[in-house]
Design an enzyme around this catalytic site. Structure first.
Site, PDB file in Angstrom:
ATOM      1  N   ASN A 192       0.820  -1.210   0.000  1.00  0.00           N
ATOM      2  CA  ASN A 192       0.000   0.000   0.000  1.00  0.00           C
ATOM      3  C   ASN A 192       0.863   1.273   0.000  1.00  0.00           C
ATOM      4  OD1 ASN A 192      -1.591   2.163   0.964  1.00  0.00           O
ATOM      5  ND2 ASN A 192      -2.989   0.712   1.911  1.00  0.00           N
ATOM      6  N   HIS A 203     -14.802  -3.800  10.602  1.00  0.00           N
ATOM      7  CA  HIS A 203     -14.557  -2.490  11.223  1.00  0.00           C
ATOM      8  C   HIS A 203     -15.836  -1.673  11.343  1.00  0.00           C
ATOM      9  CE1 HIS A 203     -10.313  -2.506   9.186  1.00  0.00           C
ATOM     10  NE2 HIS A 203     -10.522  -3.567   9.927  1.00  0.00           N
ATOM     11  N   ARG A 263     -14.518  -4.588  15.310  1.00  0.00           N
ATOM     12  CA  ARG A 263     -13.542  -3.571  15.711  1.00  0.00           C
ATOM     13  C   ARG A 263     -14.233  -2.222  15.766  1.00  0.00           C
ATOM     14  NH1 ARG A 263      -8.510  -1.319  12.082  1.00  0.00           N
ATOM     15  NH2 ARG A 263     -10.043   0.272  11.560  1.00  0.00           N
ATOM     16  N   TYR A 286      -8.086   8.580  10.906  1.00  0.00           N
ATOM     17  CA  TYR A 286      -8.054   7.355  10.127  1.00  0.00           C
ATOM     18  C   TYR A 286      -8.815   6.226  10.829  1.00  0.00           C
ATOM     19  CZ  TYR A 286      -6.215   3.355   7.674  1.00  0.00           C
ATOM     20  OH  TYR A 286      -6.106   2.207   6.962  1.00  0.00           O
ATOM     21  N   ASP A 325      -8.150  -0.821  17.507  1.00  0.00           N
ATOM     22  CA  ASP A 325      -6.847  -0.638  16.849  1.00  0.00           C
ATOM     23  C   ASP A 325      -6.338   0.767  17.166  1.00  0.00           C
ATOM     24  OD1 ASP A 325      -4.660  -0.599  15.157  1.00  0.00           O
ATOM     25  OD2 ASP A 325      -5.746  -1.394  13.415  1.00  0.00           O
ATOM     26  N   HIS A 380      -3.465   1.920  16.006  1.00  0.00           N
ATOM     27  CA  HIS A 380      -2.678   2.372  14.847  1.00  0.00           C
ATOM     28  C   HIS A 380      -1.353   3.031  15.260  1.00  0.00           C
ATOM     29  CE1 HIS A 380      -6.571   2.129  12.425  1.00  0.00           C
ATOM     30  NE2 HIS A 380      -5.707   1.394  11.768  1.00  0.00           N
ATOM     31  N   GLU A 435      -4.900  -3.494  19.564  1.00  0.00           N
ATOM     32  CA  GLU A 435      -3.995  -3.712  18.431  1.00  0.00           C
ATOM     33  C   GLU A 435      -3.051  -2.534  18.214  1.00  0.00           C
ATOM     34  OE1 GLU A 435      -6.176  -4.299  14.814  1.00  0.00           O
ATOM     35  OE2 GLU A 435      -4.403  -4.057  13.566  1.00  0.00           O
ATOM     36  N   GLU A 484       1.032  -6.200  11.803  1.00  0.00           N
ATOM     37  CA  GLU A 484       0.569  -6.081  10.418  1.00  0.00           C
ATOM     38  C   GLU A 484       1.640  -5.484   9.510  1.00  0.00           C
ATOM     39  OE1 GLU A 484      -2.942  -3.582  11.184  1.00  0.00           O
ATOM     40  OE2 GLU A 484      -1.999  -1.989  10.042  1.00  0.00           O
ATOM     41  N   ARG A 513      -0.375 -10.609  13.738  1.00  0.00           N
ATOM     42  CA  ARG A 513      -1.116 -10.002  12.636  1.00  0.00           C
ATOM     43  C   ARG A 513      -0.450 -10.159  11.273  1.00  0.00           C
ATOM     44  NH1 ARG A 513      -4.947  -6.380  12.278  1.00  0.00           N
ATOM     45  NH2 ARG A 513      -5.609  -8.356  11.425  1.00  0.00           N
ATOM     46  N   HIS A 552      -3.793 -10.003   9.001  1.00  0.00           N
ATOM     47  CA  HIS A 552      -4.201  -8.669   8.559  1.00  0.00           C
ATOM     48  C   HIS A 552      -5.034  -8.830   7.284  1.00  0.00           C
ATOM     49  CE1 HIS A 552      -2.805  -4.405   7.212  1.00  0.00           C
ATOM     50  NE2 HIS A 552      -3.753  -4.285   8.104  1.00  0.00           N
ATOM     51  N   ASP A 555      -6.820  -3.294   1.347  1.00  0.00           N
ATOM     52  CA  ASP A 555      -5.623  -3.239   0.504  1.00  0.00           C
ATOM     53  C   ASP A 555      -4.841  -4.554   0.501  1.00  0.00           C
ATOM     54  OD1 ASP A 555      -5.484  -1.513   3.088  1.00  0.00           O
ATOM     55  OD2 ASP A 555      -3.451  -2.274   2.872  1.00  0.00           O
ATOM     56  N   GLU A 607      -9.105 -10.738   9.941  1.00  0.00           N
ATOM     57  CA  GLU A 607      -9.684  -9.426   9.615  1.00  0.00           C
ATOM     58  C   GLU A 607     -10.257  -9.477   8.199  1.00  0.00           C
ATOM     59  OE1 GLU A 607      -6.834  -6.260   9.213  1.00  0.00           O
ATOM     60  OE2 GLU A 607      -8.282  -4.737   9.822  1.00  0.00           O
ATOM     61  N   TRP A 658       2.504   8.188  13.718  1.00  0.00           N
ATOM     62  CA  TRP A 658       1.891   7.234  12.803  1.00  0.00           C
ATOM     63  C   TRP A 658       2.001   7.660  11.349  1.00  0.00           C
ATOM     64  CZ3 TRP A 658      -2.554   6.910   9.615  1.00  0.00           C
ATOM     65  CH2 TRP A 658      -2.813   5.624   9.182  1.00  0.00           C
TER      66      TRP A 658
HETATM   67  O1  EZ4 Z   1      -3.946   0.242   8.673  1.00  0.00           O
HETATM   68  O2  EZ4 Z   1      -5.448  -0.878   5.702  1.00  0.00           O
HETATM   69  O3  EZ4 Z   1      -5.922  -3.630  11.081  1.00  0.00           O
HETATM   70  N1  EZ4 Z   1      -6.085  -3.038  10.077  1.00  0.00           N
HETATM   71  C1  EZ4 Z   1      -5.551  -1.854   9.797  1.00  0.00           C
HETATM   72  C2  EZ4 Z   1      -5.782  -1.253   8.445  1.00  0.00           C
HETATM   73  C3  EZ4 Z   1      -4.461  -0.786   7.876  1.00  0.00           C
HETATM   74  C4  EZ4 Z   1      -4.497  -0.255   6.456  1.00  0.00           C
HETATM   75  C5  EZ4 Z   1      -3.129  -0.402   5.823  1.00  0.00           C
HETATM   76  O4  EZ4 Z   1      -2.902  -1.679   5.403  1.00  0.00           O
HETATM   77  O5  EZ4 Z   1      -4.886  -1.310  10.636  1.00  0.00           O
HETATM   78  O6  EZ4 Z   1      -6.702  -0.202   8.592  1.00  0.00           O
HETATM   79 CO    CO Z   2      -4.377  -2.567  12.245  1.00  0.00          CO
END
Ligand code: EZ4
Ligand code: CO
Length: 403
Positions: free
Chosen positions: A37, A122, A147, A159, A211, A213, A237, A263, A284, A313, A317, A340, A403
């Protein structure tokens, strides 16, 4: 059997995907996902300039040998670009072997260990109420694991929280990274409130995940883990950026919340200490970034002896090809945890006809030989590559954030 040709197909039916097609002199071919990605073209060059010329004429049945040849032969071991290239080739070779044996991939791996593969999806919201409503709707759709994410009040959506923000282009994924705003002191007390409301609404018979992130420090993650303990999450996560792995020891000293990580890891070496020191509970790794089926199998076997479970993961993407490989591994792996699954655009399903299927919170690998995912190159040609990036974040004073 010999490898006669390898094509690299780049297309964007919703997200950018880099797909390899390994063609043999006997007409059998296999498909693999090599997408990174936001850095897609780097993998294309790596494959076309440095991998494909070396593989022409080789025996595609020698999956392990070709994996080792590409891993050791690069000299520059590991890293996301190298490992995505290896992953794409590896998936295609397992696909060829499965087709030659007329067996689905999960049978080659050792056969079925479970009847169905549990997934989580999600839910994001701009407010706690919006997320609660989203979780209730997911529950209606049959999800047993969800999630939940929420935006920080007073700040622009972050995000994973805006409706559909991490699901498709046109949301936050654009030609230059969107610059988000992050505030740890506003986030930390918000998330326990979110899960209090979510539990009140959906009860205790559902797995809830969150998550981070990579946005906290270890001591902040420890605080969050303790504050979330009453809501019995399935996992927390990517609580901290994982370059500094010692941080996870600190988190463990303070909280019993299960920890998911990895991931963005590519090899078993990245996981070695976190798994063997029992600092994480869910791994992951995913087929497209961790060395294909060969790499994934090795990591999950290693994790099993330390009570860590698989959790591939699988955002949008990760292409339907890698998803297919994940589902076959999930069906076999004894220490399965969860998969996921974000779902895909209609154009993505059209471009990648697949034997795997999804129904009410669970996946099945299907019985087609190999991994059972193909590519329709005519459809791919209608969806040309467009640059797209995940967002970056700054603090409210403009400082570039982790991040
Ligand atoms: O950050 O799709 O757990 N899943 C994630 C996703 C990823 C993006 C990048 O691969 O965290 O949202
Ligand atoms: Co994630």
């Amino acid at each position: 059997m010999k490898i006669k040709d390898i094509k690299v197909i780049v297309a964007s039916p919703g997200r950018n995907f880099v797909t390899v097609k390994v063609i043999t002199d006997e007409g059998l071919y296999g498909i693999g996902d090599a997408t990174v990605n936001g850095r897609e073209k780097a993998v294309v060059a790596y494959l076309e300039d440095h991998v494909i010329p070396c593989l022409i004429g080789m025996d595609p049945m020698r999956i392990e040998d070709i994996w080792q040849y590409l891993y050791r032969g690069a000299y520059w071991r590991r890293g996301p670009i190298t490992m995505a290239a290896i992953s794409g080739i590896d998936m295609a070779l397992w696909d060829i072997k499965g087709k030659a044996a007329q067996m689905p991939l999960y049978q080659l791996l050792g056969g079925r260990s479970r009847d169905k593969v549990m997934v989580y999806k999600h839910v994001g919201g701009l407010t706690i109420e919006e997320t609660v409503d989203g979780v209730l709707a997911m529950r209606e759709q049959g999800l047993d694991a969800i999630r939940a994410q929420v935006s920080i009040p007073g700040l622009p959506p972050i995000y994973g929280t805006g409706p559909g923000s991490d699901q498709a282009k046109g949301g936050m994924v654009q030609a230059r990274p969107v610059e988000e705003v992050w505030s740890t002191h506003k986030y930390l007390p918000l998330i326990p409130k979110l899960f209090e409301k979510v539990r009140d609404a959906v009860g205790w018979d559902v797995h809830l995940l969150h998550d981070v992130h990579h946005r906290l420090t270890p001591i902040e993650a420890a605080r969050l883990g303790k504050d979330l303990e009453p809501y019995r999450l399935f996992w927390l996560e990517d609580a901290v950026p994982a370059e500094n792995q010692d941080g996870f020891r600190l988190i463990r000293q303070h909280t019993t919340i299960p920890i998911a990580l990895g991931e963005i890891f590519n090899t078993i070496w990245d996981f070695q200490h976190l798994i063997s020191e029992q600092l994480i509970d869910y791994v992951r790794a995913t087929s497209v970034h961790a060395g294909g089926v060969t790499g994934l199998r090795r990591i999950f076997d290693f994790a099993a002896i330390y009570h860590a479970r698989s959790a591939c993961h699988g955002p949008m993407d990760v292409s339907p090809v890698a998803m297919g490989c994940n589902i076959h591994v999930d069906t076999w792996v004894p220490n399965f945890g969860i998969q996921e699954f974000s779902g895909y655009t209609d154009a993505t399903h059209e471009m990648f006809p697949h034997a795997w299927s999804y129904e009410r919170g669970y996946l099945q690998p299907g019985e087609a030989p190999g991994h059972g995912v193909d590519i329709d190159e005519a459809v791919a040609a209608r969806h040309p590559y467009e640059p797209a990036y995940l967002p970056v974040a700054r603090l409210e004073d403009g400082t570039m954030f982790n991040w």
